[in-house]
Design a protein around this motif. Structure first.
Motif, PDB file in Angstrom:
ATOM      1  N   LEU A 138       0.830  -1.208   0.000  1.00  0.00           N
ATOM      2  CA  LEU A 138       0.000   0.000   0.000  1.00  0.00           C
ATOM      3  C   LEU A 138       0.865   1.259   0.000  1.00  0.00           C
ATOM      4  N   ASP A 139       1.954   1.199   0.755  1.00  0.00           N
ATOM      5  CA  ASP A 139       2.858   2.353   0.806  1.00  0.00           C
ATOM      6  C   ASP A 139       3.489   2.639  -0.554  1.00  0.00           C
ATOM      7  N   ASP A 140       3.657   1.585  -1.350  1.00  0.00           N
ATOM      8  CA  ASP A 140       4.264   1.754  -2.670  1.00  0.00           C
ATOM      9  C   ASP A 140       3.306   2.375  -3.685  1.00  0.00           C
ATOM     10  N   LEU A 141       2.011   2.315  -3.387  1.00  0.00           N
ATOM     11  CA  LEU A 141       1.034   2.877  -4.319  1.00  0.00           C
ATOM     12  C   LEU A 141       1.159   4.397  -4.364  1.00  0.00           C
ATOM     13  N   GLU A 142       1.104   4.927  -5.549  1.00  0.00           N
ATOM     14  CA  GLU A 142       1.167   6.371  -5.737  1.00  0.00           C
ATOM     15  C   GLU A 142      -0.219   6.920  -6.041  1.00  0.00           C
ATOM     16  N   ARG A 143      -0.307   8.213  -6.041  1.00  0.00           N
ATOM     17  CA  ARG A 143      -1.586   8.862  -6.327  1.00  0.00           C
ATOM     18  C   ARG A 143      -2.175   8.373  -7.653  1.00  0.00           C
ATOM     19  N   LYS A 144      -1.314   8.186  -8.657  1.00  0.00           N
ATOM     20  CA  LYS A 144      -1.798   7.778  -9.979  1.00  0.00           C
ATOM     21  C   LYS A 144      -2.469   6.409  -9.935  1.00  0.00           C
ATOM     22  N   ASP A 145      -2.005   5.541  -9.020  1.00  0.00           N
ATOM     23  CA  ASP A 145      -2.621   4.220  -8.898  1.00  0.00           C
ATOM     24  C   ASP A 145      -4.053   4.328  -8.388  1.00  0.00           C
ATOM     25  N   TRP A 146      -4.249   5.155  -7.370  1.00  0.00           N
ATOM     26  CA  TRP A 146      -5.592   5.349  -6.829  1.00  0.00           C
ATOM     27  C   TRP A 146      -6.474   6.109  -7.815  1.00  0.00           C
ATOM     28  N   PHE A 147      -5.872   6.995  -8.580  1.00  0.00           N
ATOM     29  CA  PHE A 147      -6.666   7.737  -9.565  1.00  0.00           C
ATOM     30  C   PHE A 147      -7.147   6.812 -10.678  1.00  0.00           C
ATOM     31  N   SER A 148      -6.354   5.796 -11.010  1.00  0.00           N
ATOM     32  CA  SER A 148      -6.802   4.804 -11.991  1.00  0.00           C
ATOM     33  C   SER A 148      -8.036   4.065 -11.486  1.00  0.00           C
ATOM     34  N   VAL A 149      -8.076   3.798 -10.169  1.00  0.00           N
ATOM     35  CA  VAL A 149      -9.258   3.160  -9.582  1.00  0.00           C
ATOM     36  C   VAL A 149     -10.472   4.069  -9.746  1.00  0.00           C
ATOM     37  N   TYR A 150     -10.266   5.366  -9.534  1.00  0.00           N
ATOM     38  CA  TYR A 150     -11.354   6.340  -9.684  1.00  0.00           C
ATOM     39  C   TYR A 150     -11.822   6.411 -11.135  1.00  0.00           C
ATOM     40  N   ILE A 151     -10.874   6.453 -12.062  1.00  0.00           N
ATOM     41  CA  ILE A 151     -11.232   6.495 -13.486  1.00  0.00           C
ATOM     42  C   ILE A 151     -12.069   5.272 -13.859  1.00  0.00           C
ATOM     43  N   ASN A 152     -11.658   4.110 -13.367  1.00  0.00           N
ATOM     44  CA  ASN A 152     -12.395   2.898 -13.716  1.00  0.00           C
ATOM     45  C   ASN A 152     -13.754   2.823 -13.037  1.00  0.00           C
ATOM     46  N   ALA A 153     -13.903   3.451 -11.894  1.00  0.00           N
ATOM     47  CA  ALA A 153     -15.234   3.537 -11.290  1.00  0.00           C
ATOM     48  C   ALA A 153     -16.171   4.332 -12.204  1.00  0.00           C
ATOM     49  N   ILE A 154     -15.603   5.253 -12.960  1.00  0.00           N
ATOM     50  CA  ILE A 154     -16.393   6.045 -13.910  1.00  0.00           C
ATOM     51  C   ILE A 154     -16.682   5.246 -15.173  1.00  0.00           C
ATOM     52  N   VAL A 155     -15.631   4.709 -15.796  1.00  0.00           N
ATOM     53  CA  VAL A 155     -15.811   4.076 -17.106  1.00  0.00           C
ATOM     54  C   VAL A 155     -16.597   2.770 -17.014  1.00  0.00           C
ATOM     55  N   GLU A 156     -16.482   2.054 -15.888  1.00  0.00           N
ATOM     56  CA  GLU A 156     -17.190   0.786 -15.767  1.00  0.00           C
ATOM     57  C   GLU A 156     -18.684   0.962 -15.525  1.00  0.00           C
ATOM     58  N   GLU A 157     -19.127   2.197 -15.318  1.00  0.00           N
ATOM     59  CA  GLU A 157     -20.567   2.452 -15.268  1.00  0.00           C
ATOM     60  C   GLU A 157     -21.196   2.281 -16.650  1.00  0.00           C
ATOM     61  N   PHE A 158     -20.390   2.368 -17.688  1.00  0.00           N
ATOM     62  CA  PHE A 158     -20.916   2.232 -19.045  1.00  0.00           C
ATOM     63  C   PHE A 158     -21.222   0.772 -19.367  1.00  0.00           C
ATOM     64  N   ASP A 159     -20.340  -0.125 -18.997  1.00  0.00           N
ATOM     65  CA  ASP A 159     -20.580  -1.566 -19.109  1.00  0.00           C
ATOM     66  C   ASP A 159     -19.361  -2.283 -18.534  1.00  0.00           C
ATOM     67  N   PRO A 160     -19.482  -3.586 -18.217  1.00  0.00           N
ATOM     68  CA  PRO A 160     -18.387  -4.271 -17.512  1.00  0.00           C
ATOM     69  C   PRO A 160     -17.137  -4.509 -18.342  1.00  0.00           C
ATOM     70  N   HIS A 161     -17.199  -4.283 -19.657  1.00  0.00           N
ATOM     71  CA  HIS A 161     -16.042  -4.542 -20.514  1.00  0.00           C
ATOM     72  C   HIS A 161     -15.318  -3.256 -20.921  1.00  0.00           C
TER      73      HIS A 161
END
Length: 712
Positions: free
Chosen positions: A214-237
């Motif tokens: 967890l300590d090795d994770l950078e802001r960009k890693d968590w932001f990718s999670v946020y981006i995917n929370a957005i894009v996966e609302e469109f469909d699971p693929h």
């Protein structure tokens, strides 16, 4: 395929993007996150097949999924945190439009603080012994858990979680000691206190590894999670690949797969097997299956295992992978809820095993053919090179030389592949005609046709499918079903993936870029429809003859994913039913009667129901005796179903003459085919497929043999 509206639209997007998405002209704030979220939302809106309105409802869903994705076990955030976050529950859509990331920043910064608190907390808890005699339970259905209200509740949640992990290790330690005492009378017994201390030490070590990751994770890693929370609302693929993820995706698509030969996915805090790769160690070992959870990993020379619970998928994969020839030990929670320790020897996936292969099936004095097709492969650079259609065609010609009276196409576990190979394979069984309809955004459906009037195989045809037959597999099965060309035997329905995705490099849409690699976006751009007009999306292909299997009652298909696109229907294509003079209704009726009378299938169905019941259990005892009794009861019940593997048919399987010659010089190939034939000889589904072929032959009028010969 003709140049579609999608191609023209994509060109316009690139044109607009190259003008708008620069780092200097239109944005005062050159922050990469804002650029990325603005670009992705624009591409989704313009390019996704069924783009969703980014509104308050969309915002609520993103809010829920993002919080769940970063705190799936609800062991970081307090109820007060969630209340504070909820101020933005309906504002995320506005922030996307305004290129703001206030909500993300708030949650990200709070998460860092909560992780730091937890990093101190777990060490304190693990310093003291647990009371494994106390009768208490832990609920692992995290969606049902409420967020903690205070420090005491948080401490108790972590205590139970750590106790559960330690109890698992303690049980293993006790069982290992029992085995050691049985094998070695001089073995020095350890006390329960010592064994528990060792178990807590393993948990402590695992948690240290976890928090270091967890300590090795950078802001960009968590932001990718946020981006995917957005894009996966469109469909699971639809999915965003950060730069490092895109590199791994490119390697996977190249076909070189190394390790145990399984595709893994993060599910809540677990590592789940979502695909077994044909030709890999897991496939050859037959011990792992789709739906299994990998709980722990131990390298061959290490004494203690490492828990994967809560670990990032990338880091879990790095522990499981390794050099060819090395051993890895996995503690696996099976689909049925039991636990197994499995050792695999790492290897490179043998691509040859992903290709079509065939066998002659002998029953009494008659011969039938079976072709196993793991996927619809092709050469991405040159379709005219080796592909699934060419190989299937060649196998049919070889089987016909053995005077087979019926053919089985085995598409079980086939996750799809090239659409053109589907069209070409379907054309081997029918006269020219439509095979599938493909619809792009804003366009009329395009009908893909077999244009060759010749028929390579006009005899009885059965297609085997299951819940993991997806995409291209469903198109072939659907076309043969619609034409009444084949009888489909298998699960109630196939996977139900009726969509097409394209992976788009986001970097090429930037005229100038000071931010480095922006990654890629995989988004859904088209939808498949059967020739009868119905979509394969969600509903898949419903088998003519339904047979139970291990996955009959568990959630594994497209309909069980988050945000799948809906089923719909368009106008049917013009097609002519097959005139093979086969009484389909009588053949299917006979098969269904055999299913009812088949004791093996009844046992498989009972096993499937038991698997479902075990998977529905989410509450576990933290009392050692109850925990042990539960494991023993599960193992006892699981043994009841061991005799499923003892089943043997009266079928015999033989390799084709060309393979027999190869096997005289290739012991590895010989071993592979012997293993395959042994598996087929125990396969009740193949047995029923042969029965169906017999009935189809009886109920059909004889036709002249096709004179088609293969030309190289």
């Amino acid at each position: 395929m003709k140049k579609s509206f999608w191609v023209a639209m994509l060109a316009s997007i690139i044109s607009v993007a190259s003008c708008s998405f620069t780092t200097k002209r239109d944005f005062d704030d050159p922050d990469k996150d804002r650029i990325l979220i603005d670009l992705i939302s624009y591409v989704l809106n313009k390019g996704h097949y069924d783009a969703k309105a980014i509104n308050d409802e969309f915002s609520k869903n993103v809010f829920k999924d993002f919080i769940k994705n970063i705190d799936p076990l609800k062991r970081y955030f307090y109820e007060s945190d969630i209340k504070e976050f909820k101020k933005y529950e309906t504002l995320i859509d506005d922030q996307i439009r305004d290129k703001e990331i206030i909500f993300f920043d708030l949650v990200y910064n709070r998460l860092k603080d909560r992780i730091a608190d937890a990093n101190r907390l777990y060490k304190t808890i693990l310093e003291k012994p647990f009371n494994f005699e106390l009768k208490e339970k832990i609920n692992r259905e995290f969606d049902e858990l409420s967020y903690v209200k205070n420090d005491d509740q948080l401490i108790d949640r972590w205590r139970k979680d750590l106790k559960f992990n330690s109890l698992s290790y303690y049980y293993d330690k006790v069982e290992e000691q029992i085995d050691s005492l049985a094998k070695n009378k001089d073995y020095k017994r350890k006390s329960a206190v010592v064994l528990q201390e060792e178990a807590r030490d393993i948990t402590l070590s695992s948690m240290k590894d976890y928090f270091e990751l967890l300590d090795d994770l950078e802001r960009k890693d968590w932001f990718s999670v946020y981006i995917n929370a957005i894009v996966e609302e469109f469909d699971p693929h639809t999915y965003y690949f950060a730069p490092q993820d895109k590199d791994r995706f490119d390697i996977a698509m190249s076909g070189k797969l190394e390790g145990i030969g399984a595709r893994l996915q993060k599910k809540d805090d677990n590592v789940k097997i979502v695909e077994i790769i044909s030709g890999g160690p897991a496939w050859r070992g037959k011990q792992l299956e789709v739906g299994d959870l990998i709980m722990k990993v131990r390298q061959d020379k290490e004494e203690e295992p490492v828990s994967l619970i809560g670990m990032r998928l990338d880091d879990a994969v790095s522990l499981i992978k390794g050099p060819k020839g090395t051993k890895v030990n996995l503690t696996v929670k099976k689909v049925d809820g039991t636990f197994e320790n499995i050792q695999l020897v790492r290897d490179i996936v043998e691509l040859e095993e992903t290709y079509a292969k065939s066998s002659v099936v002998k029953k009494d004095s008659k011969a039938y053919g079976i072709i196993n097709l793991p996927k619809f492969y092709f050469n991405m650079k040159d379709y005219n090179q080796r592909n699934a259609a060419k190989d299937v065609k060649q196998e049919i010609v070889r089987l016909k030389e053995q005077n087979i009276e019926g053919l089985i196409m085995d598409l079980r576990d086939n996750g799809g592949g090239s659409l053109q190979t589907v069209v070409d394979i379907a054309g081997l069984f029918i006269e020219k005609g439509p095979i599938v309809q493909v619809k792009s955004k804003g366009e009329s459906p395009e009908v893909l046709r077999d244009k060759d009037s010749s028929i390579l195989w006009d005899g009885p045809l059965v297609i085997l499918v299951n819940e993991l037959s997806a995409s291209a597999s469903e198109i072939l099965a659907a076309a043969m079903q619609d034409y009444k060309r084949a009888i489909i035997i298998g699960s109630r329905q196939t996977y139900g993936k009726g969509t097409v995705q394209n992976v788009m490099d986001l970097n090429r849409w930037m005229r100038s870029n000071d931010f480095g690699d922006l990654g890629a976006l995989k988004l859904t751009t088209q939808k498949f429809y059967r020739v009868n007009g119905g979509s394969t999306q969600l509903e898949g292909v419903k088998s003519d003859v339904v047979v139970p299997d291990r996955y009959s009652y568990i959630n594994i298909g497209e309909k069980d994913q988050d945000n799948p696109l809906p089923w719909d229907k368009i106008n049917p294509a013009n097609y002519v039913l097959w005139n093979g003079n086969i009484d389909f209704e009588k053949t299917i009726k006979n098969s269904k009667k055999r299913m009812v009378d088949n004791a093996q299938l009844r046992l498989i169905d009972e096993n499937a129901m038991w698997v479902k019941r075990k998977r529905d259990v989410n509450e576990y005892s933290l009392n050692y005796q109850e925990y042990k009794a539960n494991i023993e009861e599960n193992e006892k019940q699981a043994k009841i179903f061991d005799k499923i593997n003892d089943y043997v048919t009266n079928l015999n399987f033989e390799s084709l003459p060309y393979e027999e010659e190869l096997m005289q010089k290739d012991e590895v190939l010989k071993d592979k085919r012997e293993r395959w034939h042994e598996s087929l000889s125990k396969d009740v589904y193949v047995e029923e497929a042969v029965h169906v072929l017999e009935d189809m032959k009886i109920n059909s009028k004889p036709k002249a043999k096709n004179s088609f010969t293969l030309k190289n």
